[in-house]
Design a protein around this motif. Structure first.
Motif, PDB file in Angstrom:
ATOM      1  N   GLN A 115      -2.471  -1.327  -9.855  1.00 21.64           N
ATOM      2  CA  GLN A 115      -2.014   0.005  -9.450  1.00 21.64           C
ATOM      3  C   GLN A 115      -2.818   0.475  -8.242  1.00 21.64           C
ATOM      4  O   GLN A 115      -4.053   0.452  -8.238  1.00 21.64           O
ATOM      5  CB  GLN A 115      -2.151   1.028 -10.584  1.00 21.64           C
ATOM      6  CG  GLN A 115      -1.460   2.349 -10.195  1.00 21.64           C
ATOM      7  CD  GLN A 115      -1.424   3.376 -11.298  1.00 21.64           C
ATOM      8  OE1 GLN A 115      -2.407   3.580 -12.000  1.00 21.64           O
ATOM      9  NE2 GLN A 115      -0.299   4.063 -11.446  1.00 21.64           N
ATOM     10  N   ASP A 116      -2.092   0.843  -7.203  1.00 28.10           N
ATOM     11  CA  ASP A 116      -2.694   1.342  -5.962  1.00 28.10           C
ATOM     12  C   ASP A 116      -2.796   2.869  -6.036  1.00 28.10           C
ATOM     13  O   ASP A 116      -2.117   3.494  -6.851  1.00 28.10           O
ATOM     14  CB  ASP A 116      -1.765   0.920  -4.800  1.00 28.10           C
ATOM     15  CG  ASP A 116      -2.325   1.251  -3.434  1.00 28.10           C
ATOM     16  OD1 ASP A 116      -3.526   1.541  -3.326  1.00 28.10           O
ATOM     17  OD2 ASP A 116      -1.543   1.207  -2.453  1.00 28.10           O
ATOM     18  N   HIS A 117      -3.617   3.460  -5.193  1.00 25.54           N
ATOM     19  CA  HIS A 117      -3.767   4.919  -5.121  1.00 25.54           C
ATOM     20  C   HIS A 117      -3.527   5.335  -3.685  1.00 25.54           C
ATOM     21  O   HIS A 117      -4.389   5.151  -2.832  1.00 25.54           O
ATOM     22  CB  HIS A 117      -5.174   5.340  -5.580  1.00 25.54           C
ATOM     23  CG  HIS A 117      -5.450   4.971  -6.999  1.00 25.54           C
ATOM     24  ND1 HIS A 117      -5.633   3.671  -7.399  1.00 25.54           N
ATOM     25  CD2 HIS A 117      -5.534   5.729  -8.107  1.00 25.54           C
ATOM     26  CE1 HIS A 117      -5.821   3.659  -8.709  1.00 25.54           C
ATOM     27  NE2 HIS A 117      -5.769   4.881  -9.166  1.00 25.54           N
ATOM     28  N   ALA A 149       7.397  -7.972   1.721  1.00 29.78           N
ATOM     29  CA  ALA A 149       7.527  -9.422   1.894  1.00 29.78           C
ATOM     30  C   ALA A 149       6.167 -10.079   2.103  1.00 29.78           C
ATOM     31  O   ALA A 149       6.047 -11.069   2.819  1.00 29.78           O
ATOM     32  CB  ALA A 149       8.447  -9.686   3.092  1.00 29.78           C
ATOM     33  N   ARG A 150       5.156  -9.542   1.471  1.00 29.18           N
ATOM     34  CA  ARG A 150       3.748  -9.928   1.700  1.00 29.18           C
ATOM     35  C   ARG A 150       2.924  -9.414   0.534  1.00 29.18           C
ATOM     36  O   ARG A 150       3.431  -8.654  -0.298  1.00 29.18           O
ATOM     37  CB  ARG A 150       3.284  -9.254   2.999  1.00 29.18           C
ATOM     38  CG  ARG A 150       3.639  -7.762   2.895  1.00 29.18           C
ATOM     39  CD  ARG A 150       3.049  -6.885   3.896  1.00 29.18           C
ATOM     40  NE  ARG A 150       3.585  -5.532   3.756  1.00 29.18           N
ATOM     41  CZ  ARG A 150       3.089  -4.600   2.961  1.00 29.18           C
ATOM     42  NH1 ARG A 150       2.017  -4.855   2.230  1.00 29.18           N
ATOM     43  NH2 ARG A 150       3.641  -3.411   2.873  1.00 29.18           N
ATOM     44  N   PHE A 151       1.658  -9.809   0.497  1.00 28.09           N
ATOM     45  CA  PHE A 151       0.750  -9.224  -0.505  1.00 28.09           C
ATOM     46  C   PHE A 151       0.492  -7.764  -0.147  1.00 28.09           C
ATOM     47  O   PHE A 151       0.579  -7.360   1.019  1.00 28.09           O
ATOM     48  CB  PHE A 151      -0.597  -9.947  -0.504  1.00 28.09           C
ATOM     49  CG  PHE A 151      -0.597 -11.252  -1.251  1.00 28.09           C
ATOM     50  CD1 PHE A 151      -0.392 -11.293  -2.625  1.00 28.09           C
ATOM     51  CD2 PHE A 151      -0.828 -12.450  -0.593  1.00 28.09           C
ATOM     52  CE1 PHE A 151      -0.412 -12.490  -3.329  1.00 28.09           C
ATOM     53  CE2 PHE A 151      -0.845 -13.656  -1.279  1.00 28.09           C
ATOM     54  CZ  PHE A 151      -0.642 -13.672  -2.655  1.00 28.09           C
ATOM     55  N   GLY A 152       0.120  -6.979  -1.140  1.00 25.83           N
ATOM     56  CA  GLY A 152      -0.262  -5.591  -0.904  1.00 25.83           C
ATOM     57  C   GLY A 152      -1.669  -5.515  -0.335  1.00 25.83           C
ATOM     58  O   GLY A 152      -2.493  -6.411  -0.532  1.00 25.83           O
ATOM     59  N   ASP A 153      -1.919  -4.430   0.352  1.00 28.11           N
ATOM     60  CA  ASP A 153      -3.260  -4.141   0.847  1.00 28.11           C
ATOM     61  C   ASP A 153      -3.563  -2.720   0.399  1.00 28.11           C
ATOM     62  O   ASP A 153      -2.948  -1.796   0.915  1.00 28.11           O
ATOM     63  CB  ASP A 153      -3.265  -4.264   2.381  1.00 28.11           C
ATOM     64  CG  ASP A 153      -4.660  -4.150   2.958  1.00 28.11           C
ATOM     65  OD1 ASP A 153      -5.585  -3.801   2.200  1.00 28.11           O
ATOM     66  OD2 ASP A 153      -4.819  -4.405   4.160  1.00 28.11           O
ATOM     67  N   PRO A 154      -4.367  -2.509  -0.609  1.00 27.63           N
ATOM     68  CA  PRO A 154      -5.463  -3.320  -1.131  1.00 27.63           C
ATOM     69  C   PRO A 154      -5.138  -4.341  -2.231  1.00 27.63           C
ATOM     70  O   PRO A 154      -6.025  -5.117  -2.597  1.00 27.63           O
ATOM     71  CB  PRO A 154      -6.409  -2.266  -1.714  1.00 27.63           C
ATOM     72  CG  PRO A 154      -5.516  -1.157  -2.143  1.00 27.63           C
ATOM     73  CD  PRO A 154      -4.377  -1.139  -1.160  1.00 27.63           C
ATOM     74  N   GLU A 155      -3.942  -4.386  -2.794  1.00 26.67           N
ATOM     75  CA  GLU A 155      -3.728  -5.142  -4.031  1.00 26.67           C
ATOM     76  C   GLU A 155      -4.107  -6.624  -3.939  1.00 26.67           C
ATOM     77  O   GLU A 155      -4.460  -7.240  -4.948  1.00 26.67           O
ATOM     78  CB  GLU A 155      -2.277  -5.024  -4.492  1.00 26.67           C
ATOM     79  CG  GLU A 155      -1.842  -3.615  -4.902  1.00 26.67           C
ATOM     80  CD  GLU A 155      -1.150  -2.863  -3.779  1.00 26.67           C
ATOM     81  OE1 GLU A 155      -1.620  -2.952  -2.624  1.00 26.67           O
ATOM     82  OE2 GLU A 155      -0.153  -2.188  -4.047  1.00 26.67           O
ATOM     83  N   ALA A 156      -4.011  -7.202  -2.736  1.00 30.88           N
ATOM     84  CA  ALA A 156      -4.389  -8.620  -2.580  1.00 30.88           C
ATOM     85  C   ALA A 156      -5.853  -8.841  -2.970  1.00 30.88           C
ATOM     86  O   ALA A 156      -6.222  -9.896  -3.511  1.00 30.88           O
ATOM     87  CB  ALA A 156      -4.176  -9.070  -1.136  1.00 30.88           C
TER      88      ALA A 156
HETATM   89  N1  GLY Z   1      -0.464  -0.997  -1.132  1.00 34.07           N
HETATM   90  C1  GLY Z   1       0.604  -0.663  -0.290  1.00 34.07           C
HETATM   91  C2  GLY Z   1       1.077  -1.737   0.594  1.00 34.07           C
HETATM   92  O1  GLY Z   1       0.461  -2.762   0.726  1.00 34.07           O
HETATM   93  O2  GLY Z   1       2.138  -1.575   1.199  1.00 34.07           O
END
Ligand code: GLY
Length: 441
Positions: free
Chosen positions: A213-215, A292-299
């Motif tokens: 979960q992102d914030h 179409a990619r990893f999340g940032d920060p989720e990666a």
């Molecule tokens: N966490 C949001 C994004 O990577 O788009």
């Protein structure tokens, strides 16, 4: 020994670089970046700086360095067709072609795809090219979301209650958006809890990575403007505290059906990351958007947990044989906190905005991991570069220990910086659980 090209310069790509180099196959990393990320540079055999629109520079760099395959981090190069250009010179990629990347780059493409193939998860929506019929549709919705059709850097979505109050205001905004964007999606607003389901996909097989979960909000307690993401957490059992097991299964089923629909629709297999931004609602799991990619920060939450060799995973994605590989993660909890300039996300005339290019010092982050994002390494030290600066990740057997490790790590960064202290705390997580309970009863 294999030479691998990484395209991208954020903290997500720093985590990707680290995952690639953890491979027991001792790969050599070649990185193409639009700005010099000191973390990625320190892990790379060679770097090249340039624009993600300069496909000649990227393919030239790849050819020169005898690249076996490329890993594409951000959406911009995907949207520019970097995968197609590399493929033309015989270099495969982990990342979709320009056409398949429409999953992220065209919100109308994805909404229409789900409808056409009867895939669950869509809100009530309509795509508009003019304002004809818009007023009537707006009046049918209880809550409204407006999405310009195209890449907006995560900042183009306008939500009733946050960005506008009334239907009349929504209509005015629609008129403005249509002056800049060729089409606009008007959607029903959902109430619920969001979660990120990042899947690996070879075109046929879809493999889940631990839920995150992102914030998005800049300040504590989810206050303030939306940002690229201030931090994120994941649990040791790969679930989310406010979800039922069925919710994950539903998100996976939607993603599997979307991968199959993409193959039918385009005739080409989607090879890369399908990151579903989902929301659990009273009516089950709904799709907010795909990336179409990893999340940032989720990666940064999930890549350090990989037990399976990431280079092997990439090869299986490219070969279309993900079903032959067992993909495993450490059963650990993670907390990622982004250190940002104090002025990040604030208006340019805010007193803190001046801090956004100031000098910072990075001390010992202890047991935490550090991933550089927007920083500028000059001769006399490290400077902020107006956006999210450094991702600090704590990893432990449980969330509380992971949070403490991240918190200690964040304190090693000094200068005019800020971060969210509440990410990963029991209090914030309880708020999410209570919210979901209230919605579901
Ligand atoms: N966490 C949001 C994004 O990577 O788009």
């Amino acid at each position: 020994m294999s030479n691998i090209l990484l395209v991208g310069n954020g903290a997500r790509e720093h985590a990707l670089a680290e995952a690639i180099l953890r491979s027991c196959q001792t790969p050599r990393l070649f990185s193409f970046m639009k700005a010099n990320n000191p973390g990625i540079a320190s892990l790379s055999e060679k770097i090249k700086l340039g624009s993600y629109a300069d496909l000649k520079a990227i393919t030239g760099f790849a050819a020169e360095n005898k690249i076996e395959f490329a890993v594409i981090g951000p959406e911009d190069p995907l949207n520019n067709g970097v995968v197609d250009a590399l493929s033309e010179i015989g270099i495969p990629s982990v990342g979709p072609t320009k056409s398949l990347a429409r999953l992220e780059t065209s919100k109308s493409f994805t909404r229409n795809l789900l409808n056409k193939y009867n895939i669950p998860g869509n809100p009530r929506f309509k795509v508009f090219k003019t304002i004809d019929g818009m007023e009537a549709f707006l009046s049918q919705l209880e809550g409204i979301v407006l999405k310009p059709d195209g890449l907006t850097g995560g900042k183009g979505v306008l939500v009733q209650g946050d960005h506008f109050a009334t239907k009349e205001e929504a209509l005015k905004l629609c008129q403005q958006i249509l002056m800049e964007s060729s089409s606009l999606i008007v959607e029903e607003k959902f109430d619920g809890e969001e979660f990120s389901l990042q899947c690996l996909c070879d075109g046929k097989t879809v493999v889940a990575t631990p839920l995150v979960q992102d914030h998005k909000r800049r300040f504590e307690s989810d206050k303030g403007p939306n940002t690229g993401g201030m931090g994120s957490y994941s649990l040791a059992d790969y679930s989310m505290p406010f979800l039922k097991p069925q919710d994950l299964q539903d998100g996976m089923e939607i993603t599997r059906q979307v991968a199959a629909a993409l193959l039918k629709e385009t005739g080409s297999p989607y090879k890369g990351i399908m990151y579903g931004g989902f929301i659990a609602t009273k009516d089950g799991v709904k799709l907010l958007e795909y990336n179409a990619r990893f999340g940032d920060p989720e990666a940064m939450n999930i890549l350090p947990l990989l037990k399976t060799d990431f280079v092997e995973i990439c090869r299986h994605i490219i070969a279309g044989t993900l079903d032959k590989l067992k993909i495993e993660f450490e059963p650990k909890a993670t907390v990622c906190k982004y250190v940002v300039p104090k002025g990040y996300g604030l208006p340019a005339d805010h007193p803190d905005a001046a801090s956004s290019r100031a000098k910072i010092e990075v001390g010992n982050v202890g047991k935490a991991r550090l991933y550089y994002s927007s920083v500028d390494k000059k001769k006399d030290g490290l400077y902020l570069s107006s956006s999210r600066a450094i991702g600090i990740v704590g990893i432990a057997d449980n969330l509380e220990d992971a949070r403490k490790i991240a918190e200690e790590g964040v304190k090693a960064v000094s200068g005019p910086v800020a971060y969210r202290t509440d990410i990963g705390t029991d209090a914030l997580i309880q708020k999410r659980i209570d919210h979901m309970k209230k919605i579901r009863c």
